[in-house]
Design a protein around this motif. Structure first.
Motif, PDB file in Angstrom:
ATOM      1  N   THR A   1     -89.697  -0.883 -18.676  1.00  0.00           N
ATOM      2  CA  THR A   1     -90.386  -0.088 -19.874  1.00  0.00           C
ATOM      3  C   THR A   1     -91.645   0.667 -19.578  1.00  0.00           C
ATOM      4  O   THR A   1     -92.025   1.110 -20.561  1.00  0.00           O
ATOM      5  N   ASP A   2     -91.955   0.425 -18.436  1.00  0.00           N
ATOM      6  CA  ASP A   2     -93.220   1.389 -17.996  1.00  0.00           C
ATOM      7  C   ASP A   2     -93.049   3.109 -18.058  1.00  0.00           C
ATOM      8  O   ASP A   2     -92.247   3.294 -16.887  1.00  0.00           O
ATOM      9  N   PRO A   3     -93.296   3.807 -18.746  1.00  0.00           N
ATOM     10  CA  PRO A   3     -93.021   5.307 -18.491  1.00  0.00           C
ATOM     11  C   PRO A   3     -93.464   5.852 -17.177  1.00  0.00           C
ATOM     12  O   PRO A   3     -92.964   6.893 -16.754  1.00  0.00           O
ATOM     13  N   ASP A   4     -94.459   5.194 -16.652  1.00  0.00           N
ATOM     14  CA  ASP A   4     -95.030   5.708 -15.434  1.00  0.00           C
ATOM     15  C   ASP A   4     -94.255   5.283 -14.283  1.00  0.00           C
ATOM     16  O   ASP A   4     -94.359   5.870 -13.028  1.00  0.00           O
ATOM     17  N   LYS A   5     -93.359   4.446 -14.424  1.00  0.00           N
ATOM     18  CA  LYS A   5     -92.474   3.714 -13.174  1.00  0.00           C
ATOM     19  C   LYS A   5     -91.019   3.995 -13.444  1.00  0.00           C
ATOM     20  O   LYS A   5     -90.214   4.028 -12.484  1.00  0.00           O
ATOM     21  N   GLN A   6     -90.536   4.348 -14.832  1.00  0.00           N
ATOM     22  CA  GLN A   6     -89.246   4.236 -15.071  1.00  0.00           C
ATOM     23  C   GLN A   6     -89.035   5.333 -15.821  1.00  0.00           C
ATOM     24  O   GLN A   6     -89.369   5.417 -17.019  1.00  0.00           O
ATOM     25  N   SER A   7     -87.921   6.164 -15.762  1.00  0.00           N
ATOM     26  CA  SER A   7     -87.500   7.241 -16.513  1.00  0.00           C
ATOM     27  C   SER A   7     -85.790   7.335 -16.463  1.00  0.00           C
ATOM     28  O   SER A   7     -85.474   7.584 -15.197  1.00  0.00           O
ATOM     29  N   PRO A   8     -85.151   7.386 -17.380  1.00  0.00           N
ATOM     30  CA  PRO A   8     -85.774   7.168 -18.785  1.00  0.00           C
ATOM     31  C   PRO A   8     -86.034   5.617 -18.936  1.00  0.00           C
ATOM     32  O   PRO A   8     -85.747   4.725 -18.168  1.00  0.00           O
ATOM     33  N   VAL A   9     -86.725   5.305 -19.912  1.00  0.00           N
ATOM     34  CA  VAL A   9     -87.437   4.140 -20.292  1.00  0.00           C
ATOM     35  C   VAL A   9     -86.544   3.287 -20.866  1.00  0.00           C
ATOM     36  O   VAL A   9     -85.803   3.570 -21.840  1.00  0.00           O
ATOM     37  N   TRP A  10     -86.532   1.849 -20.386  1.00  0.00           N
ATOM     38  CA  TRP A  10     -85.621   0.976 -20.909  1.00  0.00           C
ATOM     39  C   TRP A  10     -86.367   0.192 -22.113  1.00  0.00           C
ATOM     40  O   TRP A  10     -87.436   0.608 -22.215  1.00  0.00           O
ATOM     41  N   LYS A  11     -85.466  -0.615 -22.918  1.00  0.00           N
ATOM     42  CA  LYS A  11     -85.943  -1.380 -24.019  1.00  0.00           C
ATOM     43  C   LYS A  11     -85.906  -3.107 -23.657  1.00  0.00           C
ATOM     44  O   LYS A  11     -85.367  -3.300 -22.779  1.00  0.00           O
ATOM     45  N   TYR A  12     -86.671  -3.829 -24.588  1.00  0.00           N
ATOM     46  CA  TYR A  12     -86.694  -5.320 -24.359  1.00  0.00           C
ATOM     47  C   TYR A  12     -86.539  -5.930 -25.543  1.00  0.00           C
ATOM     48  O   TYR A  12     -87.233  -5.334 -26.728  1.00  0.00           O
ATOM     49  N   THR A  13     -85.851  -6.987 -25.614  1.00  0.00           N
ATOM     50  CA  THR A  13     -85.880  -7.732 -26.621  1.00  0.00           C
ATOM     51  C   THR A  13     -85.754  -9.372 -26.139  1.00  0.00           C
ATOM     52  O   THR A  13     -85.171  -9.627 -25.212  1.00  0.00           O
ATOM     53  N   ARG A  14     -86.216 -10.040 -27.072  1.00  0.00           N
ATOM     54  CA  ARG A  14     -86.136 -11.549 -26.878  1.00  0.00           C
ATOM     55  C   ARG A  14     -85.393 -12.356 -28.148  1.00  0.00           C
ATOM     56  O   ARG A  14     -85.274 -13.430 -28.176  1.00  0.00           O
ATOM     57  N   ARG A  15     -84.440 -11.596 -28.482  1.00  0.00           N
ATOM     58  CA  ARG A  15     -83.591 -11.872 -29.602  1.00  0.00           C
ATOM     59  C   ARG A  15     -82.812 -13.156 -29.311  1.00  0.00           C
ATOM     60  O   ARG A  15     -82.140 -13.138 -28.163  1.00  0.00           O
ATOM     61  N   ASP A  16     -82.447 -14.169 -30.042  1.00  0.00           N
ATOM     62  CA  ASP A  16     -81.786 -15.424 -29.587  1.00  0.00           C
ATOM     63  C   ASP A  16     -82.481 -16.013 -28.552  1.00  0.00           C
ATOM     64  O   ASP A  16     -81.718 -16.901 -27.832  1.00  0.00           O
ATOM     65  N   SER A  17     -83.580 -15.766 -28.161  1.00  0.00           N
ATOM     66  CA  SER A  17     -84.443 -16.590 -26.977  1.00  0.00           C
ATOM     67  C   SER A  17     -83.665 -15.949 -25.643  1.00  0.00           C
ATOM     68  O   SER A  17     -83.703 -16.953 -24.758  1.00  0.00           O
ATOM     69  N   ILE A  18     -82.830 -14.924 -25.742  1.00  0.00           N
ATOM     70  CA  ILE A  18     -82.329 -14.571 -24.462  1.00  0.00           C
ATOM     71  C   ILE A  18     -83.177 -13.492 -24.140  1.00  0.00           C
ATOM     72  O   ILE A  18     -83.228 -12.337 -24.750  1.00  0.00           O
ATOM     73  N   LEU A  19     -83.968 -13.520 -23.011  1.00  0.00           N
ATOM     74  CA  LEU A  19     -84.772 -12.517 -22.527  1.00  0.00           C
ATOM     75  C   LEU A  19     -84.008 -11.209 -22.039  1.00  0.00           C
ATOM     76  O   LEU A  19     -83.359 -11.481 -20.832  1.00  0.00           O
ATOM     77  N   ARG A  20     -84.155 -10.118 -22.569  1.00  0.00           N
ATOM     78  CA  ARG A  20     -83.087  -8.809 -22.136  1.00  0.00           C
ATOM     79  C   ARG A  20     -83.954  -7.643 -21.980  1.00  0.00           C
ATOM     80  O   ARG A  20     -84.652  -7.185 -22.978  1.00  0.00           O
ATOM     81  N   VAL A  21     -83.504  -7.021 -20.923  1.00  0.00           N
ATOM     82  CA  VAL A  21     -83.830  -5.426 -20.986  1.00  0.00           C
ATOM     83  C   VAL A  21     -82.473  -4.760 -21.255  1.00  0.00           C
ATOM     84  O   VAL A  21     -81.498  -5.193 -20.762  1.00  0.00           O
ATOM     85  N   VAL A  22     -82.957  -3.526 -21.817  1.00  0.00           N
ATOM     86  CA  VAL A  22     -81.573  -2.932 -22.349  1.00  0.00           C
ATOM     87  C   VAL A  22     -81.639  -1.485 -21.968  1.00  0.00           C
ATOM     88  O   VAL A  22     -82.578  -0.628 -22.194  1.00  0.00           O
ATOM     89  N   HIS A  23     -80.539  -0.893 -21.256  1.00  0.00           N
ATOM     90  CA  HIS A  23     -80.540   0.444 -20.873  1.00  0.00           C
ATOM     91  C   HIS A  23     -80.821   1.263 -21.894  1.00  0.00           C
ATOM     92  O   HIS A  23     -80.493   1.103 -23.086  1.00  0.00           O
ATOM     93  N   PRO A  24     -81.545   2.376 -21.550  1.00  0.00           N
ATOM     94  CA  PRO A  24     -81.759   3.515 -22.568  1.00  0.00           C
ATOM     95  C   PRO A  24     -80.573   4.034 -23.581  1.00  0.00           C
ATOM     96  O   PRO A  24     -80.556   4.136 -24.493  1.00  0.00           O
ATOM     97  N   THR A  25     -79.373   3.931 -22.529  1.00  0.00           N
ATOM     98  CA  THR A  25     -78.123   4.566 -23.496  1.00  0.00           C
ATOM     99  C   THR A  25     -77.451   3.612 -24.149  1.00  0.00           C
ATOM    100  O   THR A  25     -76.484   3.605 -24.969  1.00  0.00           O
ATOM    101  N   GLY A  26     -77.819   2.055 -24.165  1.00  0.00           N
ATOM    102  CA  GLY A  26     -77.236   0.980 -24.841  1.00  0.00           C
ATOM    103  C   GLY A  26     -75.891   0.635 -24.076  1.00  0.00           C
ATOM    104  O   GLY A  26     -75.160  -0.149 -24.646  1.00  0.00           O
ATOM    105  N   SER A  27     -75.865   1.039 -22.838  1.00  0.00           N
ATOM    106  CA  SER A  27     -74.618   0.614 -22.187  1.00  0.00           C
ATOM    107  C   SER A  27     -74.490  -0.523 -21.700  1.00  0.00           C
ATOM    108  O   SER A  27     -73.303  -1.028 -21.453  1.00  0.00           O
ATOM    109  N   HIS A  28     -75.749  -1.317 -21.462  1.00  0.00           N
ATOM    110  CA  HIS A  28     -75.529  -2.602 -20.920  1.00  0.00           C
ATOM    111  C   HIS A  28     -76.950  -3.166 -20.887  1.00  0.00           C
ATOM    112  O   HIS A  28     -78.000  -2.461 -20.981  1.00  0.00           O
ATOM    113  N   ALA A  29     -77.018  -4.453 -20.962  1.00  0.00           N
ATOM    114  CA  ALA A  29     -78.382  -5.308 -20.794  1.00  0.00           C
ATOM    115  C   ALA A  29     -78.634  -6.070 -19.754  1.00  0.00           C
ATOM    116  O   ALA A  29     -77.272  -6.556 -18.863  1.00  0.00           O
ATOM    117  N   ILE A  30     -79.635  -6.708 -19.088  1.00  0.00           N
ATOM    118  CA  ILE A  30     -79.722  -7.636 -17.902  1.00  0.00           C
ATOM    119  C   ILE A  30     -80.588  -8.655 -18.513  1.00  0.00           C
ATOM    120  O   ILE A  30     -81.782  -8.473 -19.070  1.00  0.00           O
TER     121      ILE A  30
END
Length: 227
Positions: free
Chosen positions: A63-92
């Protein structure tokens, strides 16, 4: 792993917008922080710290624009810590594994039980695989509503191998046996590091990853007696 397998793995990671170094850096930082726990901490603290920090450092890098382009997003919904690809294609999400983590000839499963939310996400992964949407499910932007539950969720699995060394793989779960994820449509070995010196998988989430939906707890509700 052969040279050809390594090359295929690198290409697959590139499709997913990640690298082996990204995961190695995140897990190395998590190891350093978990090693700061002492015998005065709760027994499960090293494992909890490692799980939380692994997800945190993965998110901080993506999620750091200085390290990653394009920038991912992050969520803790349902207590599942996830990074989400900028296109919404997948999460990790990073979780502990048991068995032959990083060894394609060995079986592997999630080390700790998962709750209903994770079970639904794993079931949905099968639908994406059959529809050919495992890699690309085009979206212009991500709004964390139903879309979050409508994308494949990959596991950054980590664990200790037979030599006690830290091993990791990126894998796509498609089936659970009981509360444990044990089948995968893809497994990508990442790296094997040094012995972290503690139990990596001792409680890798706050409440089976599903604390916000009540998990699998049953409560008896009684009426207050009248006087």
């Amino acid at each position: 792993m052969s040279g050809d397998e390594a090359q295929v793995g690198q290409g697959r990671l590139a499709q997913l917008g990640v690298t082996k170094k990204l995961f190695q850096d995140a897990l190395t930082q998590a190891t350093s922080e978990a090693r700061m726990c002492t015998d005065f901490d709760a027994p499960a603290m090293p494992g909890i710290t490692f799980w939380s920090r692994a997800n945190r450092y993965l998110a901080e890098q993506l999620t750091d624009p200085d390290k990653q382009s394009p920038v991912w997003k992050y969520t803790r919904r349902d207590s599942i810590l996830r990074v989400v690809h900028p296109t919404g294609s997948h999460a990790i999400t990073a979780v502990s594994g048991a068995g032959g983590v990083g060894e394609l000839d060995s079986k592997v499963r999630s080390k700790n039980p998962k709750g209903r939310v994770m079970a639904q996400l794993v079931e949905d992964n099968v639908k994406f695989e059959r529809s050919g949407q495992v890699v690309i499910a085009s979206r212009d932007e991500i709004e964390f509503g139903g879309e979050l539950d409508s994308m494949p969720l990959w596991f950054l699995l980590y664990g200790r191998n037979e030599d006690g060394r830290l091993a990791a793989e990126l894998s796509l779960p498609v089936k659970m046996e009981g509360k444990y994820v044990n089948e995968w449509s893809e497994r990508i070995p990442l790296f094997t590091g040094e012995d972290p010196g503690f139990d990596l998988g001792l409680l890798d989430s706050s409440d089976d990853g599903d604390s916000s939906d009540g998990g699998d707890l049953d409560f008896e509700v009684r009426s207050k007696p009248t006087t």
